[in-house]
Design a protein around this motif. Structure first.
Motif, short mmCIF file in Angstrom:
data_model
loop_
_atom_site.label_atom_id
_atom_site.label_comp_id
_atom_site.label_asym_id
_atom_site.label_seq_id
_atom_site.Cartn_x
_atom_site.Cartn_y
_atom_site.Cartn_z
N LEU A 36 0.86 -1.18 0.00
CA LEU A 36 0.00 0.00 0.00
C LEU A 36 0.90 1.23 0.00
CD1 LEU A 36 -2.84 1.29 0.28
CD2 LEU A 36 -2.55 1.12 2.76
N ILE A 37 0.74 2.07 -1.01
CA ILE A 37 1.56 3.29 -1.12
C ILE A 37 0.65 4.49 -0.91
CG2 ILE A 37 3.11 4.63 -2.56
CD1 ILE A 37 3.77 2.09 -4.08
N LEU A 38 0.91 5.23 0.17
CA LEU A 38 0.11 6.40 0.53
C LEU A 38 0.71 7.66 -0.10
CD1 LEU A 38 -0.35 5.52 4.31
CD2 LEU A 38 -1.96 5.09 2.43
N PRO A 39 -0.02 8.78 -0.08
CA PRO A 39 0.56 10.04 -0.54
C PRO A 39 1.88 10.32 0.16
CG PRO A 39 -1.79 10.29 -0.21
CD PRO A 39 -1.44 8.93 0.32
N HIS A 40 2.74 11.07 -0.50
CA HIS A 40 4.09 11.38 -0.01
C HIS A 40 4.96 10.13 0.02
CE1 HIS A 40 2.21 15.16 1.00
NE2 HIS A 40 1.41 14.57 1.88
N SER A 41 4.56 9.10 -0.75
CA SER A 41 5.36 7.88 -0.97
C SER A 41 5.56 7.04 0.28
CB SER A 41 6.73 8.26 -1.58
OG SER A 41 6.57 8.92 -2.81
N LYS A 42 4.73 7.21 1.28
CA LYS A 42 4.80 6.33 2.44
C LYS A 42 4.29 4.95 2.04
CE LYS A 42 3.22 5.72 7.21
NZ LYS A 42 2.38 6.27 8.30
N LYS A 43 5.10 3.91 2.32
CA LYS A 43 4.79 2.57 1.84
C LYS A 43 4.61 1.60 3.00
CE LYS A 43 7.07 1.18 -1.75
NZ LYS A 43 8.12 0.64 -2.65
N VAL A 44 3.58 0.76 2.89
CA VAL A 44 3.32 -0.30 3.86
C VAL A 44 3.31 -1.62 3.09
CG1 VAL A 44 1.71 -1.24 5.56
CG2 VAL A 44 1.92 1.25 5.28
N THR A 45 4.12 -2.59 3.54
CA THR A 45 4.24 -3.87 2.84
C THR A 45 4.01 -5.02 3.82
OG1 THR A 45 5.84 -2.95 1.27
CG2 THR A 45 5.74 -5.34 1.45
N ARG A 46 3.31 -6.03 3.37
CA ARG A 46 3.11 -7.24 4.16
C ARG A 46 3.06 -8.44 3.22
NH1 ARG A 46 -2.14 -9.18 4.21
NH2 ARG A 46 -1.70 -10.28 6.15
N HIS A 47 3.16 -9.65 3.81
CA HIS A 47 3.12 -10.89 3.04
C HIS A 47 2.00 -11.78 3.57
CE1 HIS A 47 7.04 -9.90 1.25
NE2 HIS A 47 7.35 -9.46 2.46
N GLU A 48 1.40 -12.54 2.67
CA GLU A 48 0.34 -13.44 3.09
C GLU A 48 0.49 -14.79 2.39
OE1 GLU A 48 -4.44 -13.63 3.89
OE2 GLU A 48 -3.30 -11.77 3.97
N ASN A 49 0.49 -15.85 3.19
CA ASN A 49 0.59 -17.20 2.68
C ASN A 49 -0.80 -17.68 2.23
OD1 ASN A 49 0.89 -20.08 2.44
ND2 ASN A 49 2.76 -19.91 3.64
N LEU A 50 -0.86 -18.26 1.05
CA LEU A 50 -2.14 -18.68 0.49
C LEU A 50 -2.47 -20.15 0.76
CD1 LEU A 50 -1.97 -16.90 -2.99
CD2 LEU A 50 -2.95 -16.05 -0.85
N LYS A 51 -1.61 -20.85 1.47
CA LYS A 51 -1.80 -22.30 1.63
C LYS A 51 -3.06 -22.65 2.40
CE LYS A 51 3.02 -23.76 1.22
NZ LYS A 51 4.16 -24.45 1.88
#
Length: 273
Positions: free
Chosen positions: A206-221
């Protein structure tokens, strides 16, 4: 549902004057945020020169009122409300209104009375979508039959570079509200591909205004097979600092082939605690 006619709409100023004083405030910081958000929203209405009779009628006759800037959203999409009573209009907003046919829907969360959006697969940016060897389009019968729209979903046939992106402007979201962004997908049990998507973890950004970025991972198993489910990208609070455009992404970039998934849409909605 009767399709909404396209026509010129009147100004949002009347409903703004009635709605903004009713925004719940729990602290002086939130008060300042609402005032700054009001300034941002007023910029949207600067090009409107008509009066505000419709907004005043809705707020006067309806106990539960639409969010303060719903008229601005409909105005930007050239959607008229002239043929709707206040109750009919509110009910229509709860069901949803297509801002872009088959691509983008605006609706109001009935319980929270907040603005929400659905970005369907046709409006999302999908890498390799133009190659029929990698992706295919098909109609999903149970999505939006009542809206007289042939909503399509994207079926993943096989790619190494899996990348799905979307974006939306935040000026249309409800101020002071915590939102979440989710992708809606389905896993398929297919015999034509050994590298099914449930063998992988995906990266959500997720990239918010002013280039603030939030990243996460999710396993689909552990995800269900043959049923729609949601993958959360991230969440954010609608403050003046987040006025602008946000983008959201789902990806898996290993050299392995991935297949056996269906993409329906992305949803931007209030976080329901």
């Amino acid at each position: 549902m009767h399709p909404i006619k396209v026509d010129e709409i009147k100004s949002v100023k009347g409903i703004m004057e009635n709605e903004i004083p009713q925004v719940e405030q729990t602290s002086s910081d939130e008060t300042n945020s609402v005032k700054e958000m009001e300034t941002e929203i007023q910029q949207v209405e600067e090009n409107s020169e008509a009066d505000s009779l419709e907004g005043k009628e809705i707020t006067a006759k309806r106990g539960t009122k639409p969010p303060l800037n719903f008229l601005a959203i409909l105005n930007d999409a050239n959607i008229s409300i002239q043929d709707f009573s206040p109750d009919e209009l509110c009910n229509q907003l709860y069901k949803g209104v297509f801002i872009e046919p088959k691509k983008l829907m605006y609706y109001v969360d009935k319980e929270l009375n907040k603005n929400c959006f659905i970005v369907f697969a046709r409006k999302l940016h999908i890498t390799w979508i133009g190659n029929s060897d990698y992706w295919n389009w098909t109609k999903e019968e149970d999505i939006c039959d009542e809206y007289f729209e042939d909503i399509e979903v994207a079926v993943l046939l096989g790619v190494c570079w899996l990348e799905i992106k979307g974006e939306i402007r935040t000026i249309d979201l409800s101020p002071g509200t915590v939102y979440e962004v989710v992708f809606v997908v389905m896993m398929l049990n297919v015999d034509w591909c050994e590298c099914n998507m449930w063998n992988y973890s995906v990266t959500l950004t997720l990239i918010l205004p002013h280039s603030k970025k939030v990243t996460r991972h999710e396993n689909l198993k552990q995800k269900p097979i043959g049923k729609w489910f949601e993958i959360q990208v991230g969440e954010f609070k609608m403050t003046p600092e987040n006025v602008g455009e946000i983008s959201f992404q789902l990806g898996e970039f290993s050299s392995d082939w991935k297949c056996g998934a269906v993409l329906k849409c992305a949803i931007i909605r209030p976080k329901n605690y």
